[in-house]
Motif scaffolding. Structure first.
Motif, mmCIF file in Angstrom:
data_model
loop_
_atom_site.group_PDB
_atom_site.id
_atom_site.type_symbol
_atom_site.label_atom_id
_atom_site.label_comp_id
_atom_site.label_asym_id
_atom_site.label_seq_id
_atom_site.Cartn_x
_atom_site.Cartn_y
_atom_site.Cartn_z
ATOM 1 N N PRO A 124 0.789 -1.231 0.000
ATOM 2 C CA PRO A 124 0.000 0.000 0.000
ATOM 3 C C PRO A 124 0.820 1.279 0.000
ATOM 4 C CG PRO A 124 -0.135 -1.113 2.120
ATOM 5 C CD PRO A 124 0.529 -2.056 1.187
ATOM 6 N N LYS A 125 2.132 1.189 0.205
ATOM 7 C CA LYS A 125 2.957 2.384 0.082
ATOM 8 C C LYS A 125 3.121 2.766 -1.387
ATOM 9 C CE LYS A 125 5.937 3.256 3.205
ATOM 10 N NZ LYS A 125 7.077 3.258 4.148
ATOM 11 N N HIS A 126 2.994 1.795 -2.273
ATOM 12 C CA HIS A 126 3.063 2.037 -3.718
ATOM 13 C C HIS A 126 1.833 2.794 -4.211
ATOM 14 C CE1 HIS A 126 5.870 -1.560 -4.897
ATOM 15 N NE2 HIS A 126 6.499 -0.618 -4.233
ATOM 16 N N THR A 131 -1.921 -0.134 8.967
ATOM 17 C CA THR A 131 -1.688 -0.680 7.630
ATOM 18 C C THR A 131 -1.778 -2.203 7.604
ATOM 19 O OG1 THR A 131 -0.192 1.192 7.255
ATOM 20 C CG2 THR A 131 -0.132 -0.575 5.637
ATOM 21 N N ARG A 138 -7.475 1.171 2.103
ATOM 22 C CA ARG A 138 -6.208 1.063 1.383
ATOM 23 C C ARG A 138 -5.613 2.444 1.152
ATOM 24 N NH1 ARG A 138 -4.437 0.339 -4.278
ATOM 25 N NH2 ARG A 138 -2.342 1.255 -4.181
ATOM 26 N N TRP A 139 -6.440 3.402 0.697
ATOM 27 C CA TRP A 139 -5.904 4.728 0.369
ATOM 28 C C TRP A 139 -5.533 5.514 1.616
ATOM 29 C CZ3 TRP A 139 -3.864 5.227 -4.032
ATOM 30 C CH2 TRP A 139 -4.361 4.501 -5.117
ATOM 31 N N THR A 178 -2.157 4.132 2.340
ATOM 32 C CA THR A 178 -1.173 4.691 1.409
ATOM 33 C C THR A 178 -0.760 6.096 1.834
ATOM 34 O OG1 THR A 178 -2.026 3.379 -0.434
ATOM 35 C CG2 THR A 178 -0.755 5.350 -0.994
#
Length: 254
Positions: free
Chosen positions: A136-138, A168, A206-207, A210
């Motif tokens: 999720p960092k991508h 996360t 998810r966002w 991120t």
């Protein structure tokens, strides 16, 4: 490992406490891989064992920082028997992982300035067992490129939360089509390219993950942090530390 039982594994988390365990269990994970920065393998093993239970297996691992701080490459090794320090050449680390028959993973390829690139993946494709195609960092473009790179060297994929923040955990994992009950099972599954699925959320959570992880990345990549944690003295994963018995003195970059 027995056939016919799927196992859900978050293949890379950086933090571990009771909150992490609770979140992992709530997300129906069976195992997480714990690989904190700048921490020696014996300590990682002790912590992983302390938090493992019948509900959740915690697998110890090392994400080794190879090269110098300004030209570093991260490589994730699972199944090490002997400690490997940070800040040694990439080829030295890879040779050591191969000697120890560890499972070698390429986390976040071509991400920021901390990752294996296309040339590195091709050079070490016979050593690398899996390439991360989602965390999720991508951003979406990073995940697409990571999948392209995995396909390019015909390497099996994996996904992880790559969690530096508790919230996360549970956003992404890898589901193996065999049971993985301990570290040895996971090493075998990775090295034998056991069939698997990459699973991740795409919604609000998810966002949010991120956004939070990218904000945290700024601190992770400051020279001030590495100077305080690592280069200000002989820290636990420094190649000159007594724990490495002088084996890496000739190749240490610092």
């Amino acid at each position: 490992m027995s056939e016919g039982t799927a196992t859900r594994v978050d293949c890379h988390v950086k933090i571990l406490d009771e909150r992490i365990v609770e979140r992992a269990i709530a997300a129906n994970l069976d195992a997480i891989v714990y690989a904190p920065h700048f921490t020696r393998l014996p300590e990682i093993r002790r912590t992983a064992a302390a938090y493992s239970s019948e509900e959740l297996t915690v697998v110890p691992a090392r994400e080794v920082f190879t090269g110098s701080w300004r030209n570093r490459k991260h490589v994730l090794a699972i199944g090490l028997e002997e400690p490997v320090p940070d800040f040694i050449p990439l080829e030295t680390a890879m040779a050591e992982f191969e000697r120890q028959n560890a499972a070698v993973l390429a986390p976040h390829p071509e991400f920021a300035t901390v990752s294996l690139n296309e040339s590195d993946l091709e050079r070490f494709e016979d050593v690398i067992d899996a390439v991360e195609i989602f965390n999720p960092k991508h951003l979406p473009s990073h995940n697409r490129r990571a999948r392209e790179l995995a396909d390019q060297i015909s390497c099996t994929p994996f996904a992880s939360s790559y969690a530096h923040l508790p919230r996360t955990v549970g956003v992404a994992h890898t589901e193996f089509d065999e049971s993985v009950d301990d570290e040895a099972d996971l090493v075998d599954a990775l090295r034998d390219s056991v069939s698997r699925r990459v699973v991740h959320q795409n919604g609000r959570r998810r966002w949010q993950a991120t956004a939070g992880e990218l904000a945290h990345l700024g601190y992770e990549n400051t020279w001030k942090k590495v100077d305080r944690l690592f280069l200000s003295g002989t820290e636990p994963t420094h190649p000159d530390h007594i724990a490495y018995d002088g084996r890496f003195d000739d190749v240490a970059v610092y």
